[in-house]
Write a protein that holds these residues in place. Sequence first.
Motif, PDB file in Angstrom:
ATOM      1  N   ALA A  69       0.856  -1.186   0.134  1.00 35.85           N
ATOM      2  CA  ALA A  69      -0.031  -0.133   0.011  1.00 35.85           C
ATOM      3  C   ALA A  69       0.838   1.409   0.065  1.00 35.85           C
ATOM      4  O   ALA A  69       0.719   2.434  -0.554  1.00 35.85           O
ATOM      5  N   ASN A  89      -1.100   1.668  -5.328  1.00 36.69           N
ATOM      6  CA  ASN A  89      -1.629   2.795  -4.725  1.00 36.69           C
ATOM      7  C   ASN A  89      -0.976   3.749  -5.638  1.00 36.69           C
ATOM      8  O   ASN A  89       0.097   3.495  -6.487  1.00 36.69           O
ATOM      9  N   CYS A 146      -9.762   5.234  -5.131  1.00 39.14           N
ATOM     10  CA  CYS A 146      -9.058   5.696  -6.267  1.00 39.14           C
ATOM     11  C   CYS A 146      -9.634   5.107  -7.357  1.00 39.14           C
ATOM     12  O   CYS A 146     -10.271   3.990  -7.430  1.00 39.14           O
TER      13      CYS A 146
END
Length: 361
Positions: A69, A89, A146
Motif C-alpha cells: 500500500a 496505490n 481511487c
Amino acid sequence: MHALLGQSIDSLDSPQLLVDLDVVDGNLATLQLACSQIGVALRVHFKSLKCANLALYLKRQGVDRFLCAKLNEAEVLIEAGLTDVFIANQIIGPKKLHRLAELCRNTGVSVCVDDSDNVKYLSEAATAAQSTVGVLVEVDIGMNRCGVAPGRESLELVQQIAASPGLQFVGLQGYDGHLQMLADHQERRVKCLQGLDALIATRRLIESQGIAVQVVTGGGTGTWEFVSAFPGMTEIQPGSFILMDCAYHTVRPEFGCALSIMSTVISRRDGRYVLDAGSKSISRDFGTPVIKDHPAETVVKLSEEHATVLCRNGDAPRVGESREVIPAHCCATMNLHRSCVAVRRGTIEAIWPIEASGRYW
Ligand SMILES: Cc1ncc(COP(=O)(O)O)c(C=O)c1O
C-alpha cells in the motif's frame, strides 16, 4: 533476545505480539491449493504483515509476489531481496517519484495510476533515473476510492502509458474493498461479480486496440473465491488471510486467527478483570477484540493501556495470569508494534522486527 528462542511463551514479558506459525501455514496452504487448482496467481498484500521476515517466511513456502500500500513497504521488501512487488496505490510528488524510479532500477516493481498528470511525471522520473516502471491502471469497480472509470476512460490512460518513455504497461487493478466485510455471502458474491464484469470488459476493450494486458488483479480476503474463479482475472491480492482477525473470521471462517497479543491480568473484581494491553497495542478500528479460547470472557472496553473483560460465568482469572487477545483488525495491529514473536505450539521460534510499522511516507 536470542536467549528466548526455543523457550515457552510463558518466558515473555507482556504485552507481546504473537504470530502462530502453524496457523499461518494452514491459512497459506488453503489459498495456495485453491489458487493452483483454479490456475490463478496469489499475490500477498504486505500491508497486513509489514514484517520482512514474515514475507521471507512466506517466500520459503512458495509466495513470490507481494502487494504494497505504501512506497516504504516496497522499499522494505526490496531491501529483503523480494523482487516481484506491486504498489497498489498512487505515488504522488517529486520526492516519492524519484524514490520509486530508483527502486525500479533492476527490480520488478510496478505501481498503480489513475491520473494523466501522474503518468507524465512518473515517465519523467523513470527517464531521469534510467529505469523502467511497470504500471497498472487502477479501475474503480464500485469502491469509490481511487481509480478511473471502467471502459473508455481506462483505455485512454492505458494508451498514454503505452506511449510514455520509461513506463511499461502491465495491466489492470480493480479492488472491491467495499465488499470485503459484507456479512451476506450471496450479496457479496453478486456485487463482486458485477464489478468484475466491468473490469474484464475493460480488459477486452484494451486488447481490442492491440494492447496486451498481462495482469488483471484484485480481490481480498473477503472476496478471494469469487475473484479467483472469474474468467479473465490473472491474480488475487489478499493480505489479511495470513494473520487474520476476529472481524474477518466471522465472514471467512476457513482461515484461522494467527495473530494475538499476549497480555497479563493486572486487576480483578467480581466477574471482571483488566489486562495490561489496550488500544495502543490492539487496534480497535474494526471493532472489539476477543479473548482467545475463552468464549465466556468478553472485552467490554479498551482504553489506552487497559482492556476490561467481563466473565459471563463469573469466574475471573487471577492477577498475574495471562490471556491472548485476538484483535479485530490484524493489519492495523501490526502497524502498532515494532516487533513480533513467531511461535509454534507455544514455543518461541523467532523474534522479528516489523520494519514498515509506524511509517507513513
Ligand atoms: C488494493 C488492495 N488490495 C487488496 C486488499 C485486500 O486486503 P485484505 O485481504 O487484507 O482485505 C486491500 C485491502 O485494503 C487493498 O487496499
